[in-house]
Design an enzyme around this catalytic site. Structure first.
Site, mmCIF file in Angstrom:
data_model
loop_
_atom_site.group_PDB
_atom_site.id
_atom_site.type_symbol
_atom_site.label_atom_id
_atom_site.label_comp_id
_atom_site.label_asym_id
_atom_site.label_seq_id
_atom_site.Cartn_x
_atom_site.Cartn_y
_atom_site.Cartn_z
ATOM 1 N N TRP A 314 43.621 37.410 27.662
ATOM 2 C CA TRP A 314 43.188 36.017 27.462
ATOM 3 C C TRP A 314 41.717 35.956 27.064
ATOM 4 O O TRP A 314 41.241 34.943 26.569
ATOM 5 C CB TRP A 314 43.422 35.193 28.741
ATOM 6 C CG TRP A 314 42.530 35.587 29.905
ATOM 7 C CD1 TRP A 314 42.373 36.840 30.412
ATOM 8 C CD2 TRP A 314 41.673 34.741 30.676
ATOM 9 N NE1 TRP A 314 41.483 36.833 31.466
ATOM 10 C CE2 TRP A 314 41.045 35.555 31.662
ATOM 11 C CE3 TRP A 314 41.388 33.383 30.667
ATOM 12 C CZ2 TRP A 314 40.143 35.058 32.604
ATOM 13 C CZ3 TRP A 314 40.499 32.881 31.604
ATOM 14 C CH2 TRP A 314 39.882 33.708 32.556
ATOM 15 N N ASP A 315 41.013 37.071 27.236
ATOM 16 C CA ASP A 315 39.613 37.174 26.835
ATOM 17 C C ASP A 315 39.434 36.674 25.399
ATOM 18 O O ASP A 315 38.437 36.051 25.057
ATOM 19 C CB ASP A 315 39.140 38.639 26.880
ATOM 20 C CG ASP A 315 39.395 39.336 28.216
ATOM 21 O OD1 ASP A 315 40.355 38.962 28.908
ATOM 22 O OD2 ASP A 315 38.652 40.274 28.550
ATOM 23 N N GLU A 456 41.348 36.993 40.081
ATOM 24 C CA GLU A 456 42.484 37.908 40.320
ATOM 25 C C GLU A 456 42.507 38.499 41.732
ATOM 26 O O GLU A 456 43.450 39.208 42.072
ATOM 27 C CB GLU A 456 42.436 39.050 39.306
ATOM 28 C CG GLU A 456 42.691 38.607 37.892
ATOM 29 C CD GLU A 456 42.428 39.718 36.876
ATOM 30 O OE1 GLU A 456 41.483 40.499 37.081
ATOM 31 O OE2 GLU A 456 43.163 39.785 35.880
ATOM 32 N N LYS A 570 36.639 36.775 42.590
ATOM 33 C CA LYS A 570 36.231 37.797 41.627
ATOM 34 C C LYS A 570 35.389 37.204 40.496
ATOM 35 O O LYS A 570 34.380 37.755 40.084
ATOM 36 C CB LYS A 570 37.494 38.429 41.047
ATOM 37 C CG LYS A 570 37.234 39.539 40.040
ATOM 38 C CD LYS A 570 38.548 40.155 39.594
ATOM 39 C CE LYS A 570 38.346 41.341 38.678
ATOM 40 N NZ LYS A 570 39.620 41.914 38.234
ATOM 41 N N GLN A 571 35.842 36.058 39.981
ATOM 42 C CA GLN A 571 35.171 35.453 38.828
ATOM 43 C C GLN A 571 35.474 33.958 38.835
ATOM 44 O O GLN A 571 36.339 33.498 39.574
ATOM 45 C CB GLN A 571 35.663 36.098 37.533
ATOM 46 C CG GLN A 571 37.124 35.860 37.227
ATOM 47 C CD GLN A 571 37.708 36.921 36.306
ATOM 48 O OE1 GLN A 571 38.000 38.027 36.731
ATOM 49 N NE2 GLN A 571 37.901 36.569 35.043
HETATM 50 O O1 IFM Z 1 41.069 39.629 31.392
HETATM 51 C C1 IFM Z 1 40.197 40.245 32.251
HETATM 52 C C2 IFM Z 1 40.444 39.761 33.652
HETATM 53 O O2 IFM Z 1 40.210 38.378 33.738
HETATM 54 C C3 IFM Z 1 39.538 40.469 34.618
HETATM 55 N N1 IFM Z 1 39.771 41.872 34.561
HETATM 56 C C4 IFM Z 1 39.531 42.419 33.223
HETATM 57 C C5 IFM Z 1 40.385 41.748 32.192
HETATM 58 C C6 IFM Z 1 40.064 42.294 30.796
HETATM 59 O O3 IFM Z 1 38.752 41.988 30.439
#
Ligand code: IFM
Length: 751
Positions: A314-315, A456, A570-571
């Site tokens: 999804w990046d 995640e 995590k984010q």
């Molecule tokens: O898509 C990301 C995910 O959100 C976090 N771990 C790494 C992936 C790839 O960059």
């Protein structure tokens, strides 16, 4: 201006880092920043975009080509190799204006220099100029040959390898082990002096050099895979490259890069560090961009190797697409078309899990295969594989794909994409999300249960905020496309409804959109709960959590990681939404959520910093915005990223952070947004910046925007088909083709 990223001195332990930091490429192939004498041990790789292979049940990953830049040189019997001989001085660099790698190593009796590139337009052509300058008289011997000993995580992937001289070149053919795709490479060497002999396994060169004399070896290679639509005879291609010569090839390659930079360059004035970091970030994104095809997008680690299985996440839609939408719409089209081309894979995945519509691949590879496995990480204590649910539960991927596609339409107005499969993607994504949802009659609403959101660390939660918001966006996109077709191409709509057997779904999906539950901010605190029950988790800071870590690289997320029962994330998830759609939340809500979630974020992902920077700009929190921006923009320069999770290597370049840095600069500090009523510019430059300028393209109208602390200047392109209208600091403004408009943008007008 040529920005050279240069590393002085030799630090062999940095080979892994420099391989990524000094990456070059042309979207067809990525070449790690390694030296000519390096091999697999130093992670040498020429990663081929869109060529994947699975070997012996291991992870599917991209294939690294035989390395045509391998040179073994000796002078008076001493190896001209940093692996065997300590150089007196050594530097290695990459030039971001033209994607050329270079090195200079002084071995006292002889000095080696090299410069190499993958041609931006003649994308199958690679070229290296390798020189040996003698300090004393002596004999220089070289062997130049494609090297098969390249970095592989789950390889080797090439079989039936054969070397043979052909037409003055050395041809290497091989096939991948899973699908039998042929990789075909031809190499040709031309030397300025001495004797060159082509044998079955390489070019052998011997030259007697006088003190001060230089031997120049120009090495050309042509690389193809049999699935390339333009697959051709590599021997002819390499002969043609050699006829053009190194200088001419370099000149045309350089011109092509100059042209590209003119279309994308963002300039920050008054802050050299930020300017350099952003330019380098954009460079890294561009070298991994498939300008030539819509069969691949940009992998999560670019073309810097096989990490994350070389897959597209999804990046692409959320972090990279924005830059292309605003400056290179034709490339944005390729990225979005990739999802159209992989729709059947997404349908198959939905069926596999018992759903309908299109469940996009979490780690998308060629032809819509999902590279994501069920066990992605090993437990650091037991060594046992941990069941993770990235593949099965990150359903927001289908919403992200739909969102990206609709963004493309909004930015470009290009209906051809909708007509050529785009609308079908939107319909099928909406259908999938609907089939995932649960209707709760007692609450009279649809909910999204058992999902994993952007954060995640917390898997299998209910009503993750980001997931529900993006589901809503996907449904809006679906409705927007249906309405558009109804008005502009009613026959196509009818055809689609029939072919997809969609008539019964239509009213249900429209109801789903109306009745979908999207958590709203608490009326007292303004806080939005990330998922049902998140606020009941143990409340810790990331530092307190880290204090509990027993082993380095422990995975903190599901199923058994330390963060799982806590509020440490995590984010960005909630703040991702407020950063992307600030107009939809009042300032006090944006700020309350930033102040709540930011101190609870562990930044376990490279996708995190840029979003907190963007969110901070949108909250007017300058003290956070700039440091987070710099952290994101310098991520690959400084190498301040995680390299291991458990025993899993996750290094490489970070295109999402690269694209995210552009988002902070242009959408954040530059204040660019596309709203219901069109383009807006509401800049809020960091105090130290005296200017920011960037190109902008919207619905076929181009301009360059120059922002200072108190003015905005818009220079409309002479070729524009009509006037460009936009809102600058809340004032309506219009620039006719070729016209420059300058408006004041006083501080009090800023958000
Ligand atoms: O898509 C990301 C995910 O959100 C976090 N771990 C790494 C992936 C790839 O960059």
């Amino acid at each position: 201006m040529n920005t050279i990223i240069c590393e002085e001195g030799l630090r062999p332990e940095q080979a892994e880092f420099l391989g990524s930091k000094l990456l070059m490429g042309n979207g067809y192939v990525g070449c790690r920043g390694t030296l000519e004498e390096y091999r697999a041990e130093q992670l040498t790789a020429l990663t081929m975009a869109g060529l994947f292979d699975q070997k012996d049940g291991g992870w599917r990953e991209p294939v690294n080509a035989p390395n045509p830049f391998w040179v073994q040189a000796r002078f008076n019997g001493t190896p001209l190799s940093v692996l065997d001989t300590q150089p007196v001085s050594h530097r290695q660099w990459v030039e971001t204006d033209c994607a050329c790698q270079g090195r200079e190593s002084d071995f006292s009796a002889a000095r080696v220099t090299a410069r190499r590139f993958a041609h931006r337009e003649q994308r199958h052509i690679l070229a290296l100029r390798y020189t040996v300058q003698a300090a004393v008289a002596g004999t220089c011997e070289m062997k130049i040959a494609p090297d098969l000993c390249v970095w592989d995580i789950n390889g080797p992937h090439l079989e039936q390898t054969s070397f043979r001289p052909e037409g003055g070149a050395l041809r290497v053919t091989a096939v991948t082990s899973e699908l039998g795709t042929a990789v075909d490479l031809a190499q040709l060497v031309s030397c300025s002096c001495g004797r060159t002999e082509l044998r079955g396994d390489g070019f052998y060169i011997t030259a007697e050099l006088a003190a001060g004399q230089t031997l120049t070896a120009d090495i050309y290679a042509a690389l193809y895979k049999s699935t390339d639509p333009d697959a051709a005879d590599p021997v002819r291609a390499v002969q043609s490259a050699a006829r053009q010569g190194f200088d001419a090839l370099l000149a045309s390659h350089r011109r092509s890069w100059e042209q590209l930079w003119r279309q994308v360059q963002v300039k920050i004035e008054g802050d050299e560090q930020a300017d350099l970091a952003l330019r380098y970030s954009m460079y890294l994104l561009l070298v991994s961009t498939p300008f030539h095809t819509d069969r691949v997008a940009i992998p999560a680690r670019g073309l810097s190797g096989q990490v994350y299985k070389g897959a597209m996440f999804w990046d692409t839609e959320l972090y990279m697409l924005p830059m292309f939408l605003a400056s290179l719409p034709q490339v944005a089209r390729n990225l979005v078309r990739y999802r159209v081309n992989t729709l059947d894979g997404a349908r198959a995945k939905a069926r596999e899990y018992g759903y309908r519509g299109a469940f996009y691949q979490w780690e998308s590879q060629e032809d819509g295969r999902d590279g994501c496995t069920e066990y992605n990480i090993n437990d650091i204590f037991t060594g046992r594989p941990l069941r993770t649910y990235f593949r099965d539960k990150q359903i927001h991927i289908s919403a992200d794909v739909a969102f990206g596609l609709w963004e493309y339409f909004r930015w470009t107005g290009d209906e051809s994409l909708l007509l050529e499969g785009g609308a079908e993607v939107l319909f099928e994504c909406a259908r999938f999300l609907y089939s995932w949802s649960y209707y709760k009659p007692e609450k009279k609403r649809y909910e999204m249960l058992d999902v994993t959101g952007a954060d995640e660390y917390h898997e299998r939660v209910n009503n993750d905020f980001y997931t529900n918001v993006m589901t809503k966006k996907a449904l809006e996109a679906f409705r927007g496309a249906a309405d558009y077709l109804q008005t502009h191409a009613p026959d196509r709509l009818e055809e689609l409804l029939d072919r997809l057997n969609f008539r019964e779904d239509l009213p249900a999906i429209l109801e789903f959109e109306r009745e979908l539950y999207v958590p709203s901010p608490d009326p007292k605190t303004g806080l939005i709960e990330q998922y049902d029950g998140h606020f009941r988790m143990e409340d810790l800071t990331p530092d307190e959590l880290r204090a509990r870590i027993l082993r380095p690289n422990e995975y903190l997320g599901s199923p058994v990681g330390l963060a799982v029962q806590t509020q440490v994330i995590k984010q960005a998830d909630v703040c991702l939404v407020t950063a992307l759609f600030p107009q939809e939340y009042p300032p006090e809500v944006r700020r309350a959520n930033f102040r709540y979630y930011e101190p609870r974020t562990e930044h376990g992902s490279s996708l995190s910093g840029c979003i907190y920077a963007l969110a901070a700009v949108k909250c007017g929190l300058a003290e956070y915005a700039y440091p987070y921006f710099l952290q994101a923009a310098t991520l690959d320069l400084a190498g301040a990223y995680k390299r291991y999770v458990g025993d899993l290597y996750i290094g490489g370049t970070h295109p999402a952070a690269n694209g995210g840095s552009w988002m902070v600069a242009v959408r954040g500090f530059g204040g660019l947004s596309l709203q219901q009523d069109g383009l807006h510019l509401d800049p809020a430059l960091p105090q130290g910046w005296s200017g920011l300028s960037f190109p902008l393209c919207w619905q076929g109208l181009r301009c360059r925007v120059h922002i200072t602390q108190d003015t905005v200047r818009v220079e409309a392109d002479r070729e524009n088909p009509g006037p460009l209208r936009l809102q600058v600091c809340a004032l309506a403004c219009q620039a006719a083709p070729g016209e420059t408009v300058e408006l004041p943008c006083p501080k009090e007008a800023k958000p």
